[in-house]
Design a protein around this motif. Structure first.
Motif, PDB file in Angstrom:
ATOM      1  N   PRO A 163       0.812  -1.224   0.000  1.00  0.00           N
ATOM      2  CA  PRO A 163       0.000   0.000   0.000  1.00  0.00           C
ATOM      3  C   PRO A 163       0.843   1.271   0.000  1.00  0.00           C
ATOM      4  CG  PRO A 163      -0.929  -1.608   1.509  1.00  0.00           C
ATOM      5  CD  PRO A 163       0.395  -2.157   1.071  1.00  0.00           C
ATOM      6  N   GLY A 164       1.869   1.301   0.838  1.00  0.00           N
ATOM      7  CA  GLY A 164       2.737   2.467   0.869  1.00  0.00           C
ATOM      8  C   GLY A 164       3.507   2.644  -0.414  1.00  0.00           C
ATOM      9  N   ARG A 177       2.568   1.663  -3.372  1.00  0.00           N
ATOM     10  CA  ARG A 177       1.631   2.113  -4.410  1.00  0.00           C
ATOM     11  C   ARG A 177       1.388   3.616  -4.296  1.00  0.00           C
ATOM     12  NH1 ARG A 177      -1.759  -1.370  -7.152  1.00  0.00           N
ATOM     13  NH2 ARG A 177      -1.280  -3.596  -6.905  1.00  0.00           N
ATOM     14  N   ARG A 178       1.227   4.101  -3.081  1.00  0.00           N
ATOM     15  CA  ARG A 178       1.025   5.544  -2.896  1.00  0.00           C
ATOM     16  C   ARG A 178       2.258   6.319  -3.343  1.00  0.00           C
ATOM     17  NH1 ARG A 178      -1.567   3.658   1.852  1.00  0.00           N
ATOM     18  NH2 ARG A 178       0.334   3.965   3.088  1.00  0.00           N
ATOM     19  N   ALA A 179       3.436   5.806  -2.998  1.00  0.00           N
ATOM     20  CA  ALA A 179       4.680   6.479  -3.391  1.00  0.00           C
ATOM     21  C   ALA A 179       4.835   6.493  -4.907  1.00  0.00           C
ATOM     22  CB  ALA A 179       5.871   5.782  -2.740  1.00  0.00           C
ATOM     23  N   ALA A 229       2.403   6.407  -7.160  1.00  0.00           N
ATOM     24  CA  ALA A 229       1.437   7.343  -7.736  1.00  0.00           C
ATOM     25  C   ALA A 229       1.872   8.792  -7.537  1.00  0.00           C
ATOM     26  CB  ALA A 229       0.061   7.104  -7.121  1.00  0.00           C
ATOM     27  N   GLU A 230       2.348   9.119  -6.326  1.00  0.00           N
ATOM     28  CA  GLU A 230       2.766  10.489  -6.058  1.00  0.00           C
ATOM     29  C   GLU A 230       3.962  10.877  -6.914  1.00  0.00           C
ATOM     30  OE1 GLU A 230       4.491  13.349  -2.458  1.00  0.00           O
ATOM     31  OE2 GLU A 230       4.059  11.232  -2.058  1.00  0.00           O
ATOM     32  N   ARG A 245       3.000  11.424 -10.512  1.00  0.00           N
ATOM     33  CA  ARG A 245       2.324  12.710 -10.719  1.00  0.00           C
ATOM     34  C   ARG A 245       3.339  13.846 -10.849  1.00  0.00           C
ATOM     35  NH1 ARG A 245      -1.504  10.629  -6.979  1.00  0.00           N
ATOM     36  NH2 ARG A 245      -0.483  11.718  -5.244  1.00  0.00           N
ATOM     37  N   ASP A 266      11.409   9.862   2.147  1.00  0.00           N
ATOM     38  CA  ASP A 266      10.154   9.161   2.409  1.00  0.00           C
ATOM     39  C   ASP A 266      10.086   7.844   1.640  1.00  0.00           C
ATOM     40  OD1 ASP A 266       9.459  11.274   4.017  1.00  0.00           O
ATOM     41  OD2 ASP A 266       8.176  12.245   2.514  1.00  0.00           O
TER      42      ASP A 266
END
Length: 292
Positions: free
Chosen positions: A150-151, A153-155, A157-158, A161, A181
């Protein structure tokens, strides 16, 4: 008839609670150099000093003397013989074409000189973003890293972007904090993968191993993050699942070494090292042309 008792309704099986699928991963930009779609940013934006890697000095923002008007290198096929070994080691992870074609929409620094300064500022930032994307995508590919998916995947995506942000936003980005991070997640992912290696693995994180004699050494699952392995003898060493993020492999002897499944190994690291056809490397990395 309406007063007749009705048969009981059949039991309706309960609908099981299905797990929510994870969000789709973003489509990543190409993470390897596509020089045909780049305005030779590595040949202009970056400085280099006369040394064993470069035959001449060049300040940042000044085109290399070997760069043609078509943004192609005039000595590309003989860079090493001409004293520009450093050029054969460098890889932008696809940042060059991203800045050229996406951030600046195909406007080159020659035809639009007003873009030059900002383009040169953004290029190193984009390179770091693309490098992070490569690391995170690799970490996600390991089943053992599921607890941190999960972490990750968020990293991913960010960071993706940010690769589509405009030049001003990229120039202001605190990419160092972003790296910290993401690195925390990559470290956890590394530990999860390396924990599957039987026995006690070696910890050489940040170690000075320059010129070390490690031929034939079992380094499976070793922590070699940021280790100085310059000119180290790693011939026939077993480096499977070793974490090599940031390891300095300049002139390291990798002949016959097994680097299959090595974590976070990059093409620039291989380009800087010495190897041969029997050196086993992870897919999709390739054997450098100077390896014999």
């Amino acid at each position: 008839m309406d007063d007749m008792p009705q048969p009981p309704a059949p039991d309706t099986p309960a609908t099981p609670d299905l797990p929510t699928p994870p969000p789709a991963l973003p489509t990543l930009p190409l993470l390897r150099a596509d020089c045909a779609n780049c305005f030779a940013l590595c040949c202009v934006a970056l400085p280099f000093a006369k040394s064993s890697d470069f035959a001449a000095n060049k300040p940042a923002g000044t085109p290399c003397k070997n760069l043609g008007q078509d943004f192609r290198c005039g000595i590309h096929t003989r860079l090493r013989d001409s004293g520009y070994r450093g050029c054969t080691v460098f890889d932008c992870f696809g940042a060059g074409q991203q800045v050229s074609q996406v951030t600046f929409g195909g406007r080159d620094w020659r035809g639009h000189p007003g873009t030059a300064r900002r383009m040169y500022e953004v290029f190193p930032v984009m390179r770091q973003l693309h490098e992070l994307l490569a690391y995170v995508a690799e970490a996600l590919a390991h089943p053992a890293t599921a607890p941190v998916h999960p972490g990750l995947r968020r990293a991913l995506a960010e960071t993706e972007r940010w690769t589509r942000a405009d030049a001003d936003a990229l120039a202001d980005l605190d990419v160092g904090t972003l790296r910290q991070d993401v690195n925390a997640l990559l470290l956890k992912a590394s530990e999860l993968v390396r924990s599957k290696v039987p026995g006690r693995t070696k910890n050489h994180r940040g170690a000075d191993l320059m010129g070390a004699r490690l031929s034939g050494t079992d380094l499976r699952g070793a922590n070699l993050r940021g280790a100085y392995l310059i000119a180290a003898d790693l011939s026939r060493a077993d480096l499977r699942t070793a974490d090599l993020i940031g390891a300095d492999l300049r002139d390291a002897n990798l002949r016959g070494a097994d680097l299959r499944d090595a974590l976070f190994l990059t093409q620039p690291q291989l380009n800087a090292a010495q190897g041969n056809p029997s050196t086993r490397i992870p897919h999709p990395l390739t054997h450098p042309t100077h390896w014999t």
